[in-house]
Every structure is written in C-alpha cells, then in structure tokens.
Design a protein around this motif. Structure first.
Motif, mmCIF file in Angstrom:
data_model
loop_
_atom_site.group_PDB
_atom_site.id
_atom_site.type_symbol
_atom_site.label_atom_id
_atom_site.label_comp_id
_atom_site.label_asym_id
_atom_site.label_seq_id
_atom_site.Cartn_x
_atom_site.Cartn_y
_atom_site.Cartn_z
ATOM 1 N N ARG A 45 42.289 40.556 57.043
ATOM 2 C CA ARG A 45 41.680 41.692 57.731
ATOM 3 C C ARG A 45 41.779 41.437 59.237
ATOM 4 O O ARG A 45 41.456 40.334 59.696
ATOM 5 C CB ARG A 45 40.199 41.827 57.336
ATOM 6 C CG ARG A 45 40.011 42.376 55.920
ATOM 7 C CD ARG A 45 38.561 42.328 55.480
ATOM 8 N NE ARG A 45 38.452 42.757 54.102
ATOM 9 C CZ ARG A 45 38.193 44.016 53.715
ATOM 10 N NH1 ARG A 45 37.976 44.951 54.614
ATOM 11 N NH2 ARG A 45 38.129 44.320 52.436
ATOM 12 N N VAL A 269 34.986 40.899 47.192
ATOM 13 C CA VAL A 269 35.389 41.929 48.152
ATOM 14 C C VAL A 269 36.853 42.266 47.883
ATOM 15 O O VAL A 269 37.704 41.377 47.929
ATOM 16 C CB VAL A 269 35.238 41.422 49.601
ATOM 17 C CG1 VAL A 269 35.623 42.524 50.588
ATOM 18 C CG2 VAL A 269 33.813 40.952 49.859
ATOM 19 N N PRO A 270 37.163 43.542 47.548
ATOM 20 C CA PRO A 270 38.555 43.867 47.237
ATOM 21 C C PRO A 270 39.427 43.621 48.460
ATOM 22 O O PRO A 270 39.251 44.262 49.492
ATOM 23 C CB PRO A 270 38.515 45.355 46.878
ATOM 24 C CG PRO A 270 37.078 45.660 46.623
ATOM 25 C CD PRO A 270 36.287 44.718 47.482
ATOM 26 N N ALA A 271 40.322 42.659 48.372
ATOM 27 C CA ALA A 271 41.160 42.279 49.512
ATOM 28 C C ALA A 271 42.425 43.113 49.477
ATOM 29 O O ALA A 271 43.488 42.652 49.083
ATOM 30 C CB ALA A 271 41.469 40.795 49.450
ATOM 31 N N GLY A 272 42.279 44.388 49.876
ATOM 32 C CA GLY A 272 43.421 45.290 49.790
ATOM 33 C C GLY A 272 43.883 45.434 48.352
ATOM 34 O O GLY A 272 45.042 45.709 48.081
ATOM 35 N N GLY A 273 42.956 45.229 47.463
ATOM 36 C CA GLY A 273 43.285 45.145 46.039
ATOM 37 C C GLY A 273 43.777 46.475 45.493
ATOM 38 O O GLY A 273 43.733 47.497 46.174
#
Lengths: 345, 345
Positions: A45, A269-273
C-alpha cells in the motif's frame, strides 16, 4: 514516522496537547508493530506522504479535556486501533470501526482522528470516552503485553471467531499463524471450540498455537492443506474457518476448508485480494462474515479475562525493543524473525 | 420436457416404477414453474440434451420400495427441490442440498437422483424417507398452493431470512419481488421483523408484499433505491437484506443497503454473476450468508404454520393452468404476466 517502503524513522515531534474538549493525552507505556503495518512498509500500500504510524498502544492518561468523563489523569488505559465515540448508531450496534464520528491514528487532526500514532511517546486521543478503556487499577507490569494485544490482535482474532459463530463444540480451522491467527486460536478455545486446527509451518508458532489451545497442527498449504484438514474432520470440513491472512490463497483455502453451511470468519486485511467466488459459496452454503474488527466492543470482556488470568495473549510477543530501534522492529517482523515486536518508549 | 431456449414440450413418457428399495412413486397433484426454470428457458444456462424439468411438486404416494419407512401409499406428500437421504453428516447439519447421496429432479436414474421431474403426472422419488414430508392427514384442497410453496419458494425465502439472522425487531430489506422475494417478506415477518421494506415496481406484487407483512415499499432501484431505504432507516441501512434475485445489480444493491455489521442473506441463484467485493465488505463488516436453500430442513416447521393458518404463502400463485399448457406457464412467467404459475396434471 513512515516515509515509504522499508523507510521507518524515529523523529522528534511536538508534544501533543488537548485540542478538543473530548481529547485526552496519553503517555505510551508500550506499543507494537502490526502485521498490517507491513503493507505500507513493503510498499503493497503506498505511503503518499510521511506520517506517524502505529495503532496499538497502552499507557497512562496525562491530561483530559473538559468534556471527558470516563478516564482521568493517572488511569492506565488501552487504546483500540480505531477511534470511536461509542454513541452513534454504528457504535451502539457494536461496529465501532464504522463510527460516524471516529477515525484513525496518524491520520490528521480533525476532532475524530489524531495526527499522533501509537509508535511514539505521547498521543492525543480523540473521543477519549468512547475510545479508551481504563483498567480498574494499575496493572501488574507483567500483564502489559497481554493488555497491549487488546488494542488489536486479540480483539481481531476474537472477531474472526465470533463472526464465524464459534461456540461450544465447534470444529475450527485457523488459517494464518501470525499474531492474529494465534489469538484466533486462543479466542476459539475461549468460546468453547472442541477441535482447533492451526495451519502453520513454523515450529515456534506451532508451539504458541499449541499453548493457546490448538488440538492439531497442519503444516501443508493449499489443496494439500485442505485435504489434511478434511482427513482430521471426518471428510466434511470445519464448522468455522478463521481467515487471518488476507490473501487470495488464504481465502481460497479457507472457503475450501469449511463444511457445507459453515462459516469463514475473516479478519485478514484484503491485500488487493480477489473477489469472493459467489457461485461456489452458493452451492455449498459456505458463509463469509467478518471484516475490520470492532475491538473496542470486545475490550471489556477480554480485559476481564486477561486480568483474571484466563487468557494470556501477550505470548505472541517474542521480541521487545526500545522505541529508538523501531526500524529493526519492522525488519524483524518483515523477515519473519519475530512474530510480533513490542516497543517501549 | 425442455429442449432448449423457449422450447418446452408436453410428451408422453413411460410411467415410473420403484427401481431401488428406497424409492417411492408419487402421483403429482400440483406442480409449478420456478424462476430458476427460466434460466434454461431463456438460454442463460444451456440445455445440453432434452430432459424432464420441474423441481416443485406435491402429490399422493402410490407405491413404495421395501426399504421405505416414513411414507406409505395414500399419504399426501411434499417434495423439496433437492433429493436427500436425511442421514449423512451434511443432512444432519441441516444442509440437505449438500447431501452426500442426494441429487436432483430430471437428472438421471442413479439411486440418489431421478430422471423424472415435477412438471409431470408421476415421479419416481429416490431416498423417499429423507426427501418426502407427509402431511398428518389429507389436506384441505384450498391449502394445496401453500403446501406447494414448501417445495421451494417459501423455504427459500425463509432461508434468506434465517441466513441473514432476522429476528425479533430486525429491520429488513427484501430485494426481489418474485415468488421467493415475496415469501422472504412473509418469512421475515414470521421471524419477528419490525420493519420490512419490499423493493418492487409492480403494483400487483406490491399488493402481495403488503399482504405478507411489508411495512414499506420502495419502487426505485440501484443507488436511488439504496438512498430511499436509508432514508426510511435513519440513514444507516438495514440489519438484514434478503437478496432474492441473483444478478450483479441486485447483489450490489443488497450490499449497499445493509448497515455496518449487517447481513445479506442471499438465495438468488447467481446467474453468471460477479464475485463479491471483499474490500468493501471488509471495511463495513457486511456479511454474506446463504446459498441454495436446504428447504427439506425447514419443511416441518413451515408445514405446521401452513396447516394452522399462520402463513398463506400460496398467494404467490396468480395463474393456474392444466399441465398440457405448460409451455404457456413458462411464457407467462417469462413475460412477467404471472408471478408464479401452478400446474395441475
């Protein structure tokens, strides 16, 4: 201060002061680095401009604004990772992370957020009545690590378990062996789970998972990991899967590990998932619940259990450093030399 | 028989017979067309080869295999849209649609499925003990439409409400004004919802929704619909949103209509729909639960309420035709001239 990828610096900044009547100023006793702090640290991020960082801390109140009622100078307090007023409709529904007036640490100096952050010596705490929880008396210093986990990781692991409906007799799989995953193991046991399978490839983390109540360890990942889980659970999958990572692979593994009608409680935390595969969920009635954890809501009940010794989540800290080594604290977690690093100002 | 898009034909086929000891043969008293039958009818889902169709029927048992214990010739029975044994782990968990030995109507002649289907005169019912539910006595003919809804739409609407956690005092939005959506309104009221907002643009469906307990009607869709819902609910969204359509737009509207921490209970068959937006769900703690409804599990409790007159879901049928007009039954629903068509052999 975070400046950008792998660029964490200790800097002198002005001491905070009460700015709004609902503020308190807290002297930090202990803070720490979060797995989610590693997303900007790794550049996953972006950091648009340098700012203070750290959203987990405990400390002692030094000063309060004229409108503050529930904490006073001298109180030992726990600060959740989100600022909330405790009175808006969302807070009353228990979703303090959606507070209509709240905000975040290191985010600015509006009434509901703070330019200060946890990885420092002092913090202006907005909406102090809603945000802070004071201990009934000065805690035993040995309890500080466990109290600090109530800022985030213990409450977040608990949210995964609550969202997945873990109850007495549940079969549970925990995906993720970071501090949140380990706390999720502890939370599942506290809620009465009968079987807790921790997914972990690291001996040190497996040991903590066992100490926290894991009944089984599965080291494989992906399809092999799912097969091992099903072997342990009579071929049908788990009642509850606690997703504590936030990647495409971890969510897929979680969905595949739940039994038909089961729940994935997710807090990673969705990491650009990726998006969730609705057709697969539809066919199996696997449900997905969770999100950014409203730890403030859970803080009183978890605090009680820390103070009476029922749970000891502070064991997730396996490295302690003085604040001036904050850069090393990040590097140790980034390189997986530490599960979680505690910082002392 | 369905042959392909908009090609439904009435044909003579051999009478069914008991093939396995767990089979029953049922003479159909009433069947109907499902909204999901319209997907192959419209060509949205391909029909690879012609087969019998229809998965909702009630009737009278004519013959049973040697292993059948719970129904006998002469019993009036309700057949759920999925075949299940009632004894496997998934059935014991209540997810009969994931039965390890079950199957579907019109799907073949293995022990757990049937080449016969509901839109016919007679049906071989596999796993009759697990699948069928008999009424305590011969029902009043006036109750047949309501009993028929227990095959699918009433149980499916109920599943949306249960999955979304509807309980006493809940605020509920129902997205979709087909038979399932209307039954979801009825189910939400039955579970104690305080406020039920039905999204509908059609006066006839609005009237049924009102009769079923809707407290408010919102005719707008999309962002305007969400804004109207929020206006009605103090600006914060609903505790529970029941998604009874299955399109990208309806799911997006549902997610946007739920309050932080609320639930979307979804039962609309995803029609090649999109994946769920995990980052948005994460930030708001909006949860998604549901799937293909295990109506067999709900049948006994809903049957009680139909028989004692508490609920009257049969009102969703606004057209009744003889079986030989089955093609017109599809056309009427496809063209939205009928909410749901009942067929009498």
């Amino acid at each position: 201060m975070i400046y950008g990828p792998r660029d964490i610096r200790l800097e002198e900044v002005p001491d905070p002061a009460v700015r709004y009547p609902t503020d308190a100023v807290v002297r930090v006793v202990a803070s720490c680095v979060c797995g989610s702090d590693l997303w900007p640290y790794r550049g996953v991020r972006p950091t648009d401009e340098p700012h203070r960082i750290g959203h987990e801390f405990v400390g002692v109140v030094e000063e309060v604004g004229a409108g503050v009622r529930t904490v006073k100078p001298g109180d030992f307090v726990i600060a959740p990772f989100a600022i909330s007023d405790g009175t808006c409709p969302h807070c009353r529904n228990g979703i303090t992370t959606s507070c209509q007036n709240g905000g975040w640490w290191g985010a600015g100096d509006e009434p509901g957020s703070s330019g200060d952050a946890g990885q420092g010596e002092r913090v202006r705490v907005p909406l102090a009545d809603g945000t802070l929880v004071a201990t009934p008396e000065q805690p035993d210093p040995a309890l500080v690590p466990s109290l600090l986990t109530l800022s985030d990781v213990m409450g977040t692991g608990h949210h995964a378990a609550v969202s997945a409906g873990v109850t007495k007799g549940s079969t549970v799989v925990v995906v993720g062996d970071g501090a949140v995953g380990l706390c999720a193991v502890l939370a599942a046991g506290r809620l009465g789970a009968e079987r807790i399978i921790a997914m972990s490839r690291h001996a040190d983390r497996q040991a903590v998972a066992r100490a926290f109540g894991a009944t089984d360890i599965v080291a494989e990942r992906g399809e092999e990991g799912v097969a091992s889980v099903k072997d342990l659970l009579g071929g049908i999958g788990a009642d509850a899967v606690l997703e504590c990572v936030g990647t495409k692979e971890s969510m897929e593994q979680s969905l595949n590990s739940a039994r038909p009608g089961g729940y994935v409680g997710y807090v990673g935390v969705p990491a650009g998932g990726p998006e969730l595969p609705i057709e697969k969920m539809f066919g199996s009635n696997v449900n997905v619940a969770g999100g950014v954890a409203p730890v403030r809501t859970y803080l009183p009940e978890l605090l009680t259990d820390v103070l009476n010794g029922t749970i000891d989540p502070g064991r997730v800290f396996d490295l302690e450093l003085p604040l001036d080594q904050v850069a090393e604290a990040y590097a140790a977690m980034d390189e997986r030399r530490a599960i979680k690093t505690l910082l002392r100002p």
